[in-house]
Write a protein that holds these residues in place. Structure first.
Motif: not given
Length: 407
Positions: A29-40
């Protein structure tokens, strides 16, 4: 792959839900997000938030570099020939609708055929239904085998010289079926049709090469591959995109505007009217960096093992029906005898386990399966066999809760 190190990069996974450690089994349905994406994404808004392309100031240049740099990352990730073939859209749904609104409406006429399958997501059914009604074209379906796969012999029978468009999902979001889209594309082209691929469930989990597939259009969603929501990509062969008209008009997509006529920018910008999804594209670029660092072949191999492990464990629970073929992508769709899937999902949620329940935007497929709904556990690179064990233990508890007898 060091799964524990990978898991550390996903902040959301390290929490309690209903007093249990979160077991997230809903990545289809939707994947979780790694910190690298959140920080970008955070960095864009904190440090260089600006509109793209138009400005000559420093922030505008940084934003444009981030946005267009993400386009090049996508190009390399799916092996498109040129960045002009990469159009940023809201997601797979918008990508397919763009093909329908721009290409199909201009090229279909009465007597033409559109070919899809009964396993398609609603996003790859309804747009074709609508354009068939307005154009007079006929909508046809490739039949499914008993295990939910496609036989190429049936593709050969269904696709004819009257077929103008074939549109198929690469991976089923319900059955886990991995469709032979390269071979289907060859059959489509042999009959003079264009090939559209719904890549929502394939792109996050396996290496994609659109040139090798020889598809004419390919749509994907960023939020299913560790990227932000609201960003996706429509790939199209340059020769086709150049002949297509934009479907949204306004700023950004124009070359010159007069009082009574206008001309369009070159590819891909003529399809990106208005302020684009800047933060989303930058986040998607960061997600691609993250996935490529791990390696798509490594991800595919790991998820295959997870799926086979889950099939064995879930299949060992009496009274559970699993849908789809033995060889599959990383998900297990199932029902427990005499228990509604929504009830299954509710009890699992009480144990901290997130699964999906319902028709999964695939009502024709539910009808084919002779069920109204199913439950689905879907896996990604951050899941573990230990989580599957917790899930199966909770399934057994669910059966007991609803009064089923275990033998």
């Amino acid at each position: 792959m060091n799964i524990q190190e990978i898991r550390k990069q996903f902040p959301i996974l390290h929490q309690q839900v209903n007093n249990h450690p979160l077991v997230y089994l809903d990545s289809a349905a939707t994947s979780q997000k790694p910190v690298q994406v959140i920080e970008a994404v955070d960095r864009y808004y904190r440090e260089y938030n600006s509109n793209v392309h138009r400005g000559v100031h420093t922030l505008g240049t940084l934003a444009t570099d981030g946005y267009e740099g993400a386009r090049e990352k996508v190009r390399k990730f799916i092996n498109a020939k040129a960045v002009q073939e990469i159009v940023f859209v809201r997601g797979t749904t918008t990508g397919i609708n763009t093909v329908v609104a721009s290409y199909a409406r201009a090229n279909l006429k009465e007597g033409d055929e559109i070919v899809i399958t009964p396993m398609e997501h609603h996003s790859n059914i309804i747009p074709w239904q609508q354009v068939a009604k307005t154009s007079g074209a006929t909508l046809k379906y490739i039949p499914l085998q008993e295990d939910g796969t496609i036989a190429l012999a049936d593709v050969e029978k269904t696709v004819t010289p009257n077929t103008k468009i074939v549109s198929v999902m690469y991976v089923s979001n319900v059955l886990g079926t991995i469709n032979p889209v390269k071979e289907i594309a060859a059959i489509a082209h042999k009959n003079g049709a264009v090939m559209v691929v719904d890549g929502a469930q394939s792109t996050p989990h396996m290496k994609i090469d659109v040139q090798d597939l020889d598809c004419d259009f390919y749509a994907l969603s960023g939020h299913k591959m560790c990227g932000p929501t609201g960003i996706g990509v429509l790939y199209g062969k340059k020769a086709l995109l150049e002949k297509m008209e934009p479907i949204e008009f306004g700023g950004e997509m124009i070359d010159f505007v007069d009082l009574y006529d206008s001309t369009w920018k070159e590819l891909p910008w003529k399809f990106e009217g208005g302020t684009p999804i800047i933060a989303g594209a930058i986040g998607l670029g960061a997600a691609i960096d993250f996935l490529e660092e791990i390696g798509m072949d490594n991800i595919a191999e790991y998820e295959h093992k997870l799926a086979q492990y889950a099939m064995e464990k879930v299949g060992g629970v009496e009274g559970v029906t699993i849908y789809g073929p033995k060889e599959r992508a990383g998900l297990v769709t199932f029902n427990i005898d005499d228990v509604h899937p929504h009830d299954v999902a509710t009890v699992l949620d009480a144990e901290g386990i997130a699964v999906r329940a319902g028709h999964h935007c695939a009502q024709p497929l539910m009808k084919w399966l002779k069920v109204s709904a199913t439950a689905r556990a879907s896996f990604y690179l951050y899941n573990t066999e230990e989580e599957i064990d917790v899930f199966v233990k909770a399934l057994i508890k669910t059966k007991e809760y609803f009064g089923n007898v275990l033998y």
